[in-house]
Design a protein around this motif. Sequence first.
Motif, PDB file in Angstrom:
ATOM      1  N   UNK A   1      -5.025  -0.714   9.445  1.00  0.00           N
ATOM      2  CA  UNK A   1      -3.532  -0.587   9.527  1.00  0.00           C
ATOM      3  C   UNK A   1      -2.731  -1.454   8.828  1.00  0.00           C
ATOM      4  N   UNK A   2      -2.014  -0.997   7.763  1.00  0.00           N
ATOM      5  CA  UNK A   2      -1.326  -2.015   6.875  1.00  0.00           C
ATOM      6  C   UNK A   2       0.115  -1.414   7.031  1.00  0.00           C
ATOM      7  N   UNK A   3       1.147  -2.684   6.715  1.00  0.00           N
ATOM      8  CA  UNK A   3       2.486  -2.157   6.676  1.00  0.00           C
ATOM      9  C   UNK A   3       2.890  -3.015   5.196  1.00  0.00           C
ATOM     10  N   UNK A   4       4.064  -2.324   4.901  1.00  0.00           N
ATOM     11  CA  UNK A   4       4.887  -2.866   3.714  1.00  0.00           C
ATOM     12  C   UNK A   4       6.372  -2.807   3.653  1.00  0.00           C
ATOM     13  N   UNK A   5       6.775  -3.832   4.508  1.00  0.00           N
ATOM     14  CA  UNK A   5       8.430  -3.870   4.864  1.00  0.00           C
ATOM     15  C   UNK A   5       9.340  -4.415   3.719  1.00  0.00           C
ATOM     16  N   UNK A   6      10.490  -3.744   3.683  1.00  0.00           N
ATOM     17  CA  UNK A   6      11.708  -3.944   3.048  1.00  0.00           C
ATOM     18  C   UNK A   6      12.426  -4.741   3.988  1.00  0.00           C
ATOM     19  N   UNK A   7      12.895  -5.814   3.507  1.00  0.00           N
ATOM     20  CA  UNK A   7      13.653  -6.627   4.459  1.00  0.00           C
ATOM     21  C   UNK A   7      15.279  -6.885   3.760  1.00  0.00           C
ATOM     22  N   UNK A   8      15.846  -7.164   4.911  1.00  0.00           N
ATOM     23  CA  UNK A   8      17.136  -7.751   4.488  1.00  0.00           C
ATOM     24  C   UNK A   8      17.259  -9.233   4.081  1.00  0.00           C
ATOM     25  N   UNK A   9      18.048  -9.487   3.109  1.00  0.00           N
ATOM     26  CA  UNK A   9      17.981 -10.879   2.492  1.00  0.00           C
ATOM     27  C   UNK A   9      19.678 -11.032   2.053  1.00  0.00           C
ATOM     28  N   UNK A  10      20.074 -12.126   1.693  1.00  0.00           N
ATOM     29  CA  UNK A  10      21.490 -12.426   1.175  1.00  0.00           C
ATOM     30  C   UNK A  10      21.785 -11.675  -0.024  1.00  0.00           C
ATOM     31  N   UNK A  11      20.654 -11.642  -0.699  1.00  0.00           N
ATOM     32  CA  UNK A  11      20.847 -10.937  -2.029  1.00  0.00           C
ATOM     33  C   UNK A  11      20.679  -9.423  -1.897  1.00  0.00           C
ATOM     34  N   UNK A  12      20.493  -8.939  -0.907  1.00  0.00           N
ATOM     35  CA  UNK A  12      20.396  -7.352  -0.698  1.00  0.00           C
ATOM     36  C   UNK A  12      18.801  -7.259  -0.160  1.00  0.00           C
ATOM     37  N   UNK A  13      18.380  -5.940  -0.207  1.00  0.00           N
ATOM     38  CA  UNK A  13      17.076  -5.481   0.180  1.00  0.00           C
ATOM     39  C   UNK A  13      16.026  -5.874  -0.944  1.00  0.00           C
ATOM     40  N   UNK A  14      14.794  -6.229  -0.036  1.00  0.00           N
ATOM     41  CA  UNK A  14      13.807  -6.737  -0.928  1.00  0.00           C
ATOM     42  C   UNK A  14      12.525  -6.317  -0.337  1.00  0.00           C
ATOM     43  N   UNK A  15      11.756  -5.460  -1.113  1.00  0.00           N
ATOM     44  CA  UNK A  15      10.254  -4.883  -0.555  1.00  0.00           C
ATOM     45  C   UNK A  15       9.436  -5.884  -0.710  1.00  0.00           C
ATOM     46  N   UNK A  16       8.512  -6.264   0.112  1.00  0.00           N
ATOM     47  CA  UNK A  16       7.422  -7.032  -0.210  1.00  0.00           C
ATOM     48  C   UNK A  16       6.432  -6.585  -1.104  1.00  0.00           C
ATOM     49  N   UNK A  17       5.749  -7.384  -1.968  1.00  0.00           N
ATOM     50  CA  UNK A  17       5.144  -6.846  -3.152  1.00  0.00           C
ATOM     51  C   UNK A  17       3.771  -6.326  -2.670  1.00  0.00           C
ATOM     52  N   UNK A  18       3.211  -6.609  -1.480  1.00  0.00           N
ATOM     53  CA  UNK A  18       1.692  -6.173  -1.062  1.00  0.00           C
ATOM     54  C   UNK A  18       1.985  -5.691   0.220  1.00  0.00           C
ATOM     55  N   UNK A  19       0.937  -4.992   0.701  1.00  0.00           N
ATOM     56  CA  UNK A  19       0.745  -4.577   2.016  1.00  0.00           C
ATOM     57  C   UNK A  19       0.400  -5.909   3.084  1.00  0.00           C
ATOM     58  N   UNK A  20       0.693  -5.910   4.031  1.00  0.00           N
ATOM     59  CA  UNK A  20       0.044  -6.794   5.144  1.00  0.00           C
ATOM     60  C   UNK A  20      -0.569  -6.101   6.035  1.00  0.00           C
ATOM     61  N   UNK A  21      -1.809  -6.460   6.163  1.00  0.00           N
ATOM     62  CA  UNK A  21      -2.785  -6.003   7.201  1.00  0.00           C
ATOM     63  C   UNK A  21      -2.584  -6.396   8.615  1.00  0.00           C
ATOM     64  N   UNK A  22      -2.183  -5.410   9.620  1.00  0.00           N
ATOM     65  CA  UNK A  22      -1.883  -5.553  10.968  1.00  0.00           C
ATOM     66  C   UNK A  22      -3.212  -5.394  11.835  1.00  0.00           C
ATOM     67  N   UNK A  23      -3.914  -4.397  11.446  1.00  0.00           N
ATOM     68  CA  UNK A  23      -5.524  -4.417  12.162  1.00  0.00           C
ATOM     69  C   UNK A  23      -6.500  -4.255  11.313  1.00  0.00           C
ATOM     70  N   UNK A  24      -7.324  -4.964  11.320  1.00  0.00           N
ATOM     71  CA  UNK A  24      -8.374  -5.117  10.252  1.00  0.00           C
ATOM     72  C   UNK A  24      -9.655  -5.274  11.075  1.00  0.00           C
ATOM     73  N   UNK A  25     -10.869  -4.316  10.768  1.00  0.00           N
ATOM     74  CA  UNK A  25     -11.990  -4.475  11.329  1.00  0.00           C
ATOM     75  C   UNK A  25     -12.704  -5.857  11.515  1.00  0.00           C
ATOM     76  N   UNK A  26     -12.646  -6.682  10.469  1.00  0.00           N
ATOM     77  CA  UNK A  26     -12.994  -7.982  10.295  1.00  0.00           C
ATOM     78  C   UNK A  26     -12.231  -8.979  11.288  1.00  0.00           C
ATOM     79  N   UNK A  27     -11.234  -8.620  11.822  1.00  0.00           N
ATOM     80  CA  UNK A  27     -10.428  -9.491  12.761  1.00  0.00           C
ATOM     81  C   UNK A  27     -10.538  -8.948  14.079  1.00  0.00           C
ATOM     82  N   UNK A  28     -11.225  -7.897  14.455  1.00  0.00           N
ATOM     83  CA  UNK A  28     -11.564  -7.374  15.712  1.00  0.00           C
ATOM     84  C   UNK A  28     -12.524  -8.005  16.599  1.00  0.00           C
TER      85      UNK A  28
END
Length: 196
Positions: free
Chosen positions: A169-196
């Motif tokens: 399961x992976x997420x790619x958030x858009x976050x609020x910053x002082x200069x506006x909204x910024x989307x993170x460039x890559x997906x962040x892994x939240x749940x991964x078989x290798x980490x189970x």
Amino acid sequence: MSRLTFLFSLLLLFALATGCKQASDLKAFSEAKYSLKEMHNLELNGVDVMQKRSPYDFTTSEGDSLLASISNNTLRASTTLLLQVQMPELVTDRQMTITEMKWQLLVDGEETLQGVVQEQLDLHEGLNELPIQTSVLMSEPEGMRNYEGLSKLMTMLSLKKDLRQRLRFQIKPTVQTPVGEVELPEYITVADPSNS
């Protein structure tokens, strides 16, 4: 005039300090370790699927509605996620405001389902309780819907197997910053078989 200049300088320093802190928080969140601890009250098109143990538990109208939504790629989900966020450095007052969050579910390494959460979420260090509503779309690698991945997922669910070794399961958030909204460039892994 000097008093006005002094006040302006104070405001400028405050804005810079706030901006630096938010930039630091953003960096910390992008380097954090995420793990999905639990999921509560999962509903698909208003049907509570957490209480279903087999296809026979669905009424005819529930089954027809879900199948039509899968065929039309119009499925909607609502749930509450318990997301653990572990920062690289322990600082208790870090916070990040997500204004939109893309997500994807991979089955055996292949993109299978995806969607977008379009409501504001506030993340902090530790356990976050996140009520979300999202679209649930079949991924379309090379322009073709991934029915095979969906079939694998449904088979695993019906056999009541431990899914953790085969899902990511992976997420790619858009976050609020002082200069506006910024989307993170890559997906962040939240749940991964290798980490189970």
